[in-house]
Design an enzyme around this catalytic site. Structure first.
Site, PDB file in Angstrom:
ATOM      1  N   GLU A 244       0.848  -1.130  -0.033  1.00  0.00           N
ATOM      2  CA  GLU A 244       0.113   0.090  -0.173  1.00  0.00           C
ATOM      3  C   GLU A 244       0.940   1.230   0.003  1.00  0.00           C
ATOM      4  O   GLU A 244       1.855   1.463   0.875  1.00  0.00           O
ATOM      5  CB  GLU A 244      -0.883  -0.020   1.255  1.00  0.00           C
ATOM      6  CG  GLU A 244      -1.839   1.063   1.201  1.00  0.00           C
ATOM      7  CD  GLU A 244      -2.645   1.004   2.720  1.00  0.00           C
ATOM      8  OE1 GLU A 244      -3.719   1.966   2.604  1.00  0.00           O
ATOM      9  OE2 GLU A 244      -2.625   0.167   3.298  1.00  0.00           O
TER      10      GLU A 244
ATOM     11  N   GLU B 116      -8.743  10.688   5.089  1.00  0.00           N
ATOM     12  CA  GLU B 116      -8.993   9.886   6.381  1.00  0.00           C
ATOM     13  C   GLU B 116      -9.215  10.596   7.537  1.00  0.00           C
ATOM     14  O   GLU B 116      -8.309  11.158   8.029  1.00  0.00           O
ATOM     15  CB  GLU B 116      -7.579   8.983   6.499  1.00  0.00           C
ATOM     16  CG  GLU B 116      -7.419   7.940   5.325  1.00  0.00           C
ATOM     17  CD  GLU B 116      -6.112   7.068   5.811  1.00  0.00           C
ATOM     18  OE1 GLU B 116      -6.279   5.728   5.818  1.00  0.00           O
ATOM     19  OE2 GLU B 116      -4.994   7.618   6.147  1.00  0.00           O
TER      20      GLU B 116
END
Length: 250
Positions: free
Chosen positions: A146, A232
């Protein structure tokens, strides 16, 4: 950081069935309400916009809704509104836009050009604004790496790290970054965190992979399987608006 779970998909389709039907469909698209379901998704053009409240269990009283504003060519505008409590160290969601594309080996990718203009109504929050990209050994395999590119770390939001210290510094696309690394489940995560907030980004995302291939573990034989961009939220209450976003894998 994106966590995967079964997704309830809501798609928007404009059916051209005579002039009246076309006008009605266009009006419906313009007036469509924001979607607030946990894994709500809307497709438009070559993009998917996700509500993606994957960390809802960390604040059962939190709320988040997301919507699309416009699509012109390859440029999409969208927004999200959220209110989250709980621990200020725990991500609650990742409202984002993702590109629909066929997985490609990094060795065959010539560019991943992208631009992103965004704003937050309130920066007195804990949140990040970041690209989120994934690599796998096969075109249809599970995520092994990621790679996040943080354009903002608001309220001292911190990236995943094995040691609590950055593993390097680099300037890419004219922006100075600190590089961090750590595990997310079975994945290895690399975070490029901009040293100051970047509200208007334009560059080639391939340069981050080129840096990692040269300086860290990933190989050019890995497949790029996902490219997303979003925020986020950890804690606080705010509206985030993307006035223009585009990305293309070539």
């Amino acid at each position: 950081m994106k966590c995967f779970a079964p997704i309830s998909i809501f798609s928007l389709a404009l059916a051209a069935v005579g002039n009246a039907a076309s006008a009605s469909s266009s009006q419906a698209l313009t007036k469509r309400a924001d979607f607030c379901d946990q894994y709500g998704t809307v497709e438009q053009g070559s993009y998917k916009v996700y509500n993606n409240i994957w960390g809802q269990q960390y604040d059962q009283g939190g709320k988040q809704c997301t919507g699309i504003d416009s699509l012109a060519g390859n440029t999409i505008a969208w927004h999200t509104s959220w209110s989250w409590g709980g621990a200020s160290t725990q991500v609650k969601s990742y409202p984002s836009v993702g590109l629909n594309f066929t997985a490609k080996q990094l060795s065959t990718v010539s560019s991943i050009k992208s631009s992103w203009k965004w704003s937050y109504s309130n920066t007195d929050v804990v949140a990040d604004v970041a690209y989120d990209m994934f690599l796998s050994s096969t075109a249809d395999g599970s995520e092994e790496y990621e790679i996040m590119v943080w354009l903002a770390a608001l309220g001292n939001a911190g990236p995943i790290s094995s040691t609590g210290s950055s593993i390097g510094s680099v300037t890419i696309n004219g922006i100075p970054f600190k590089v961090w690394s750590g595990p997310n489940g079975k994945m290895t995560v690399y975070n490029f965190v901009a040293e100051s907030t970047v509200n208007n980004f334009s560059g080639d995302m391939l340069e981050y992979f080129t840096y990692l291939i040269k300086n860290q573990g990933p190989s050019s034989s890995l497949y790029l399987i996902d490219v997303q961009a979003g925020t986020e939220p950890f804690t606080g209450k705010a509206d985030m608006k993307t006035s223009a976003f585009s990305v293309e894998v070539v």
